[in-house]
Design a protein around this motif. Structure first.
Motif, short mmCIF file in Angstrom:
data_model
loop_
_atom_site.label_atom_id
_atom_site.label_comp_id
_atom_site.label_asym_id
_atom_site.label_seq_id
_atom_site.Cartn_x
_atom_site.Cartn_y
_atom_site.Cartn_z
N THR A 39 0.88 -1.17 0.00
CA THR A 39 0.00 0.00 0.00
C THR A 39 0.92 1.21 0.00
O THR A 39 1.84 1.30 0.81
N ARG A 40 0.66 2.13 -0.93
CA ARG A 40 1.52 3.29 -1.09
C ARG A 40 0.81 4.57 -0.62
O ARG A 40 -0.40 4.66 -0.66
N TYR A 41 1.62 5.54 -0.20
CA TYR A 41 1.06 6.85 0.11
C TYR A 41 0.59 7.48 -1.19
O TYR A 41 1.24 7.38 -2.23
N GLY A 47 3.02 10.60 3.86
CA GLY A 47 4.34 10.31 3.32
C GLY A 47 4.44 10.78 1.88
O GLY A 47 3.46 11.18 1.26
N ASP A 48 5.67 10.74 1.33
CA ASP A 48 5.87 11.12 -0.07
C ASP A 48 5.08 10.19 -0.96
O ASP A 48 5.07 8.97 -0.77
N GLU A 49 4.41 10.75 -1.95
CA GLU A 49 3.58 9.98 -2.86
C GLU A 49 4.40 8.84 -3.48
O GLU A 49 5.52 9.03 -3.93
N GLY A 50 3.80 7.64 -3.44
CA GLY A 50 4.43 6.47 -4.03
C GLY A 50 5.30 5.67 -3.09
O GLY A 50 5.66 4.53 -3.38
N ILE A 67 7.61 -0.41 6.26
CA ILE A 67 7.06 0.88 5.90
C ILE A 67 8.20 1.83 5.54
O ILE A 67 9.36 1.57 5.85
N ASP A 68 7.82 2.92 4.88
CA ASP A 68 8.69 4.08 4.76
C ASP A 68 8.13 5.11 5.73
O ASP A 68 7.02 5.62 5.53
N SER A 69 8.84 5.38 6.80
CA SER A 69 8.38 6.36 7.76
C SER A 69 8.41 7.75 7.12
O SER A 69 9.39 8.12 6.49
#
Length: 136
Positions: A39-41, A47-50, A67-69
């Motif tokens: 699941t992406r922002y 978070g930054d898109e993608g 995740i990407d914090s």
């Protein structure tokens, strides 16, 4: 919501913009490894898109989450928590070690340490610590 068949404890890795790259790298190293869900922002953040809002993947059939914090932290991974892999063959161990050490650092170079005929401990380029073991 989790199903009754979902693992009750899952290792959770937090990256800052490198989650997908790390997942792709890790799943390429071992058999029975795959990305299960990402699941992406979106454009509305936070978070930054993608980037990865939440992902699930497996390494050797073991499930992980990452995740990407979107928040920068003063901490990262530490070798006090590592992924311990019992490799099936010396070739598997050697290949994984060579890939993981690229851009990383050896904590214990490949060798025989008495408890194992061949063992190596490395921090990879993302800071994640791996202990690679060839059982005797």
């Amino acid at each position: 919501m989790t199903s009754p068949d979902s693992p009750r404890i899952t290792t959770f890795l937090m990256f800052e913009g490198k989650a997908e790259e790390a997942m792709n790298f890790y799943t390429s190293l071992f058999e029975d490894s795959e990305i299960l869900d990402i699941t992406r922002y979106g454009a509305d953040g936070p978070g930054d898109e993608g980037t990865v809002q939440l992902a699930t993947f497996t390494i050797l059939g073991q499930q992980f989450m990452c995740i990407d914090s979107h928040v920068s932290h003063a901490f990262t991974f530490t070798p006090s928590m590592s992924l311990f892999v019992n490799c099936r063959t010396e070739a598997e161990l050697d290949g994984a070690y060579a890939a993981l050490i690229e851009g990383g650092a050896a904590l214990m170079p490949l060798g025989s340490y008495g408890f194992s005929p061949k063992f190596g401990w490395v921090n990879d380029r993302f800071g994640v610590s791996w202990q690679l073991n060839l059982p005797g």
